[in-house]
Motif scaffolding. Structure first.
Motif, PDB file in Angstrom:
ATOM      1  N   VAL A   1     -56.438  71.064 -18.184  1.00 49.27           N
ATOM      2  CA  VAL A   1     -55.351  71.371 -19.269  1.00 49.27           C
ATOM      3  C   VAL A   1     -55.770  72.191 -20.484  1.00 49.27           C
ATOM      4  CG1 VAL A   1     -54.199  69.797 -20.859  1.00 49.27           C
ATOM      5  CG2 VAL A   1     -54.747  68.758 -18.596  1.00 49.27           C
ATOM      6  N   PHE A   2     -57.012  72.216 -20.752  1.00 51.24           N
ATOM      7  CA  PHE A   2     -57.717  72.941 -21.899  1.00 51.24           C
ATOM      8  C   PHE A   2     -57.600  74.445 -21.312  1.00 51.24           C
ATOM      9  CE2 PHE A   2     -59.337  68.919 -23.462  1.00 51.24           C
ATOM     10  CZ  PHE A   2     -58.984  68.996 -24.681  1.00 51.24           C
ATOM     11  N   ALA A   3     -58.015  74.618 -20.350  1.00 52.02           N
ATOM     12  CA  ALA A   3     -57.985  76.009 -19.782  1.00 52.02           C
ATOM     13  C   ALA A   3     -56.595  76.698 -19.821  1.00 52.02           C
ATOM     14  CB  ALA A   3     -58.621  76.031 -18.568  1.00 52.02           C
ATOM     15  N   GLN A   4     -55.494  75.879 -19.821  1.00 56.58           N
ATOM     16  CA  GLN A   4     -54.303  76.503 -19.822  1.00 56.58           C
ATOM     17  C   GLN A   4     -53.893  76.713 -21.363  1.00 56.58           C
ATOM     18  OE1 GLN A   4     -51.984  73.813 -17.383  1.00 56.58           O
ATOM     19  NE2 GLN A   4     -53.349  74.499 -15.703  1.00 56.58           N
ATOM     20  N   LEU A   5     -54.280  76.393 -22.252  1.00 56.40           N
ATOM     21  CA  LEU A   5     -53.922  76.525 -23.608  1.00 56.40           C
ATOM     22  C   LEU A   5     -54.012  77.738 -24.054  1.00 56.40           C
ATOM     23  CD1 LEU A   5     -55.728  73.466 -25.376  1.00 56.40           C
ATOM     24  CD2 LEU A   5     -53.453  73.577 -24.655  1.00 56.40           C
ATOM     25  N   PRO A   6     -53.320  78.376 -24.919  1.00 51.80           N
ATOM     26  CA  PRO A   6     -52.985  79.725 -25.318  1.00 51.80           C
ATOM     27  C   PRO A   6     -54.335  80.141 -25.875  1.00 51.80           C
ATOM     28  CG  PRO A   6     -51.211  78.559 -26.254  1.00 51.80           C
ATOM     29  CD  PRO A   6     -51.977  77.512 -25.573  1.00 51.80           C
ATOM     30  N   GLY A   7     -54.923  81.142 -25.441  1.00 56.61           N
ATOM     31  CA  GLY A   7     -56.068  81.956 -26.191  1.00 56.61           C
ATOM     32  C   GLY A   7     -57.363  81.553 -25.554  1.00 56.61           C
ATOM     33  N   ALA A   8     -57.376  80.590 -24.562  1.00 60.60           N
ATOM     34  CA  ALA A   8     -58.479  80.087 -23.806  1.00 60.60           C
ATOM     35  C   ALA A   8     -59.325  80.934 -23.291  1.00 60.60           C
ATOM     36  CB  ALA A   8     -58.146  79.267 -22.784  1.00 60.60           C
ATOM     37  N   VAL A   9     -60.536  81.416 -23.609  1.00 56.34           N
ATOM     38  CA  VAL A   9     -61.536  82.261 -22.824  1.00 56.34           C
ATOM     39  C   VAL A   9     -62.629  81.425 -22.409  1.00 56.34           C
ATOM     40  CG1 VAL A   9     -62.942  84.095 -23.249  1.00 56.34           C
ATOM     41  CG2 VAL A   9     -60.953  83.930 -24.539  1.00 56.34           C
ATOM     42  N   SER A  10     -62.754  81.634 -21.026  1.00 60.26           N
ATOM     43  CA  SER A  10     -63.700  80.650 -19.930  1.00 60.26           C
ATOM     44  C   SER A  10     -64.859  81.477 -19.807  1.00 60.26           C
ATOM     45  CB  SER A  10     -63.093  80.361 -18.947  1.00 60.26           C
ATOM     46  OG  SER A  10     -61.793  79.433 -19.089  1.00 60.26           O
ATOM     47  N   SER A  11     -66.018  81.050 -19.595  1.00 63.99           N
ATOM     48  CA  SER A  11     -67.338  81.325 -19.139  1.00 63.99           C
ATOM     49  C   SER A  11     -67.834  80.695 -18.079  1.00 63.99           C
ATOM     50  CB  SER A  11     -68.327  81.335 -20.349  1.00 63.99           C
ATOM     51  OG  SER A  11     -68.745  80.099 -20.757  1.00 63.99           O
ATOM     52  N   GLU A  12     -68.852  80.809 -17.646  1.00 65.53           N
ATOM     53  CA  GLU A  12     -69.615  80.019 -16.619  1.00 65.53           C
ATOM     54  C   GLU A  12     -69.666  78.698 -16.989  1.00 65.53           C
ATOM     55  OE1 GLU A  12     -73.379  80.003 -13.633  1.00 65.53           O
ATOM     56  OE2 GLU A  12     -73.112  81.692 -15.082  1.00 65.53           O
ATOM     57  N   ALA A  13     -70.251  78.386 -18.151  1.00 65.46           N
ATOM     58  CA  ALA A  13     -70.344  76.980 -18.840  1.00 65.46           C
ATOM     59  C   ALA A  13     -69.117  76.350 -18.898  1.00 65.46           C
ATOM     60  CB  ALA A  13     -71.273  77.088 -19.884  1.00 65.46           C
ATOM     61  N   GLY A  14     -68.111  76.799 -19.405  1.00 66.59           N
ATOM     62  CA  GLY A  14     -66.757  76.222 -19.665  1.00 66.59           C
ATOM     63  C   GLY A  14     -66.097  77.101 -20.603  1.00 66.59           C
ATOM     64  N   ILE A  15     -65.264  76.633 -21.291  1.00 68.86           N
ATOM     65  CA  ILE A  15     -64.377  77.382 -22.456  1.00 68.86           C
ATOM     66  C   ILE A  15     -65.120  77.820 -23.657  1.00 68.86           C
ATOM     67  CG2 ILE A  15     -62.073  77.551 -23.794  1.00 68.86           C
ATOM     68  CD1 ILE A  15     -61.094  75.419 -21.855  1.00 68.86           C
ATOM     69  N   SER A  16     -65.428  79.134 -23.718  1.00 67.76           N
ATOM     70  CA  SER A  16     -66.143  79.488 -24.876  1.00 67.76           C
ATOM     71  C   SER A  16     -65.493  79.459 -26.444  1.00 67.76           C
ATOM     72  CB  SER A  16     -66.503  81.163 -24.739  1.00 67.76           C
ATOM     73  OG  SER A  16     -67.394  81.213 -23.596  1.00 67.76           O
TER      74      SER A  16
ATOM     75  N   PHE B   1     -61.023  79.651 -28.033  1.00 65.67           N
ATOM     76  CA  PHE B   1     -59.532  79.667 -28.145  1.00 65.67           C
ATOM     77  C   PHE B   1     -58.904  80.787 -28.805  1.00 65.67           C
ATOM     78  CE2 PHE B   1     -60.971  75.562 -26.545  1.00 65.67           C
ATOM     79  CZ  PHE B   1     -60.060  75.219 -25.353  1.00 65.67           C
ATOM     80  N   GLY B   2     -59.685  81.733 -28.977  1.00 63.52           N
ATOM     81  CA  GLY B   2     -58.851  82.999 -29.785  1.00 63.52           C
ATOM     82  C   GLY B   2     -59.732  83.190 -30.931  1.00 63.52           C
ATOM     83  N   ASP B   3     -60.187  82.103 -31.710  1.00 62.27           N
ATOM     84  CA  ASP B   3     -60.989  82.405 -33.396  1.00 62.27           C
ATOM     85  C   ASP B   3     -61.770  81.406 -33.218  1.00 62.27           C
ATOM     86  OD1 ASP B   3     -61.164  82.507 -35.656  1.00 62.27           O
ATOM     87  OD2 ASP B   3     -58.935  82.460 -36.644  1.00 62.27           O
ATOM     88  N   PRO B   4     -63.073  81.738 -32.794  1.00 65.32           N
ATOM     89  CA  PRO B   4     -64.242  80.863 -32.992  1.00 65.32           C
ATOM     90  C   PRO B   4     -64.684  80.232 -34.158  1.00 65.32           C
ATOM     91  CG  PRO B   4     -64.931  82.630 -31.439  1.00 65.32           C
ATOM     92  CD  PRO B   4     -63.346  83.039 -32.066  1.00 65.32           C
ATOM     93  N   VAL B   5     -64.302  81.034 -35.339  1.00 65.90           N
ATOM     94  CA  VAL B   5     -64.973  80.806 -36.669  1.00 65.90           C
ATOM     95  C   VAL B   5     -63.774  79.708 -37.145  1.00 65.90           C
ATOM     96  CG1 VAL B   5     -65.202  81.529 -38.915  1.00 65.90           C
ATOM     97  CG2 VAL B   5     -65.752  82.918 -37.279  1.00 65.90           C
ATOM     98  N   ARG B   6     -62.380  79.879 -36.899  1.00 64.76           N
ATOM     99  CA  ARG B   6     -61.295  78.894 -37.407  1.00 64.76           C
ATOM    100  C   ARG B   6     -61.824  77.482 -36.783  1.00 64.76           C
ATOM    101  NH1 ARG B   6     -57.478  76.780 -34.848  1.00 64.76           N
ATOM    102  NH2 ARG B   6     -57.577  78.440 -33.448  1.00 64.76           N
ATOM    103  N   GLU B   7     -61.931  77.685 -35.288  1.00 65.52           N
ATOM    104  CA  GLU B   7     -62.461  76.532 -34.367  1.00 65.52           C
ATOM    105  C   GLU B   7     -63.471  75.615 -35.028  1.00 65.52           C
ATOM    106  OE1 GLU B   7     -62.346  77.992 -30.577  1.00 65.52           O
ATOM    107  OE2 GLU B   7     -60.991  79.175 -30.759  1.00 65.52           O
ATOM    108  N   GLN B   8     -64.684  76.389 -35.172  1.00 64.05           N
ATOM    109  CA  GLN B   8     -65.821  75.728 -36.046  1.00 64.05           C
ATOM    110  C   GLN B   8     -65.547  74.984 -37.124  1.00 64.05           C
ATOM    111  OE1 GLN B   8     -70.238  77.255 -37.387  1.00 64.05           O
ATOM    112  NE2 GLN B   8     -69.061  78.601 -35.830  1.00 64.05           N
ATOM    113  N   ARG B   9     -64.741  75.531 -38.100  1.00 63.22           N
ATOM    114  CA  ARG B   9     -64.548  74.892 -39.224  1.00 63.22           C
ATOM    115  C   ARG B   9     -63.509  73.671 -38.978  1.00 63.22           C
ATOM    116  NH1 ARG B   9     -63.264  80.294 -41.477  1.00 63.22           N
ATOM    117  NH2 ARG B   9     -64.931  80.483 -43.135  1.00 63.22           N
ATOM    118  N   ALA B  10     -62.767  73.757 -37.999  1.00 64.27           N
ATOM    119  CA  ALA B  10     -61.945  72.573 -37.788  1.00 64.27           C
ATOM    120  C   ALA B  10     -62.655  71.475 -37.212  1.00 64.27           C
ATOM    121  CB  ALA B  10     -60.842  72.829 -36.555  1.00 64.27           C
ATOM    122  N   LEU B  11     -63.592  71.882 -36.198  1.00 56.48           N
ATOM    123  CA  LEU B  11     -64.720  70.787 -35.512  1.00 56.48           C
ATOM    124  C   LEU B  11     -65.450  70.198 -36.587  1.00 56.48           C
ATOM    125  CD1 LEU B  11     -65.820  69.881 -32.870  1.00 56.48           C
ATOM    126  CD2 LEU B  11     -67.276  71.782 -32.911  1.00 56.48           C
ATOM    127  N   ALA B  12     -66.141  71.086 -37.525  1.00 58.51           N
ATOM    128  CA  ALA B  12     -66.927  70.504 -38.672  1.00 58.51           C
ATOM    129  C   ALA B  12     -66.247  69.446 -39.249  1.00 58.51           C
ATOM    130  CB  ALA B  12     -67.498  71.660 -39.485  1.00 58.51           C
TER     131      ALA B  12
END
Length: 365
Positions: A3-18, A20-31
């Motif tokens: 389900v997450f892999a199908q979200l817009p901007g999802a960029v996958s790696s061997e470990a999982g989804i690296s 969703f297009g904006d790592p800095v914004r995602e990090q702030r929202a996570l924090a």
């Protein structure tokens, strides 16, 4: 996690989804406790049976025989020489003990536990039907995941990372009162696959890059980062939360006690603040130099939304603590300001009084 892999901007790696297009914004929202992270890089092992807690207590580094239902901790499996073989988050719901391990370690952990059962009344199983979703406590993501978490024993399966303080029986080598782990607030929920879609619909998603940046900034070790074939818990300050120094015998205990009470760990964990002018981030295993001499290796690296490029590294105990180091990446040397986590004189604590620091942040209910 499809389900997450199908979200817009999802960029996958061997470990999982690296990301969703904006790592800095995602990090702030996570924090801020708003976003959730699908942890395809983490897998679940269940341990059932009436002997599960006393059995785990006897074969691992942590005291879990009296672990209360809903209480979180973590443990290490050591070899006879005290080197780390496996690492796992631990949560018990009163009927089953749930272990969360880094994906490359999970099958080996389950297999080793299975071989150690002997006459104990325990059952060990990998649980691929449970997804691991991470978040920072204290925000909307916590409310969503406490509600969505699987609850087979009547309690939501949400592990609260104990890294925020020194566990009973533990010891901190980092010589700081303002430990960055105190504000880490990390947690992971075990969610049935059929309920993942609702979580993805309710909360914004962040990728593994965001989760790693917060972990590195908190000096938090993990199996896939800071552990190699030589690692002992002392080197990464893992006595804080994963080792009980006053419990009964277990494999590797002699080394743990000897190094802690009488000796010094041969290597030590440092935090590196990297020069970002070349826009190069070193990978795990990159060489760290003190002058022209190799001092150690990078174990984890990340771009933090406030600190910039940072890394954890394991270096020789004798590496001068005040020296600016350099890291080799893509054929260039990157300057790295060193922040000591484990000091060179760590250990030899036989006559040092214990200073216990406990910090717990309750889960929302």
């Amino acid at each position: 996690m499809d389900v997450f892999a199908q979200l817009p901007g999802a960029v996958s790696s061997e470990a999982g989804i690296s990301h969703f297009g904006d790592p800095v914004r995602e990090q702030r929202a996570l924090a801020e406790g708003d976003a959730v992270v699908p942890r395809a890089d983490r897998l679940v092992v269940s341990v059932g049976g009436p002997d599960r807690l006393t059995w785990l207590d006897s074969i691992t580094s942590q005291a879990v025989s009296r672990l209360a239902a809903g209480e979180s901790t973590e443990l290490l499996v050591l070899d006879p020489q005290g080197r780390i073989e496996h690492a796992a988050a631990v949560l018990d719901d009163g009927e089953t003990t749930w272990l969360i391990a880094d994906a490359p370690d999970a099958a080996g952990l389950a297999a080793w536990l299975g071989m150690m059962r002997f006459r104990s009344r325990v059952e060990v199983a990998l649980r691929p039907e449970l997804a691991v979703i991470g978040f920072v406590r204290g925000g909307a993501a916590e409310r969503t995941l406490v509600a969505a978490a699987s609850s087979p024993g009547g309690l939501p399966l949400v592990w609260a990372d104990p890294w925020g303080g020194v566990r009973a029986g533990g010891w901190q080598y980092a010589a700081t009162e303002a430990h960055p782990g105190a504000d880490y607030g990390w947690a992971e929920a075990l969610v049935a696959e059929e309920d993942v879609a609702q979580v993805a619909a309710d909360r914004p998603a962040a990728g593994l890059l965001a989760a790693e940046a917060l972990r590195v900034a908190a000096w938090r070790p993990r199996w896939t980062g800071e552990v190699d074939e030589r690692s002992i818990p002392h080197e990464a300050d893992w006595l804080r939360t994963a080792v009980h120094l006053d419990k009964g015998c277990y494999r590797g205990q002699e080394t743990v006690a000897k190094v802690h009470n009488l000796g010094h760990p041969p290597r030590r964990l440092v935090m590196l603040h990297l020069d970002g002018s070349d826009s190069v981030l070193p990978e795990r295993g990159a060489a760290v130099f003190a002058g022209d001499a190799e001092a150690g290796r990078i174990t984890s690296s990340a771009r933090h939304h406030e600190l910039g490029p940072i890394a954890l590294a394991i270096v020789s105990r004798r590496t001068p603590p005040g020296e600016t180091l350099t890291v080799e990446a893509d054929g260039i040397r990157i300057a790295a300001a060193q922040e000591v986590i484990v000091p060179g004189d760590a250990g030899a604590t036989a006559d040092v009084p214990r200073l216990t620091r406990l910090s717990r942040r309750p889960l929302a209910r």
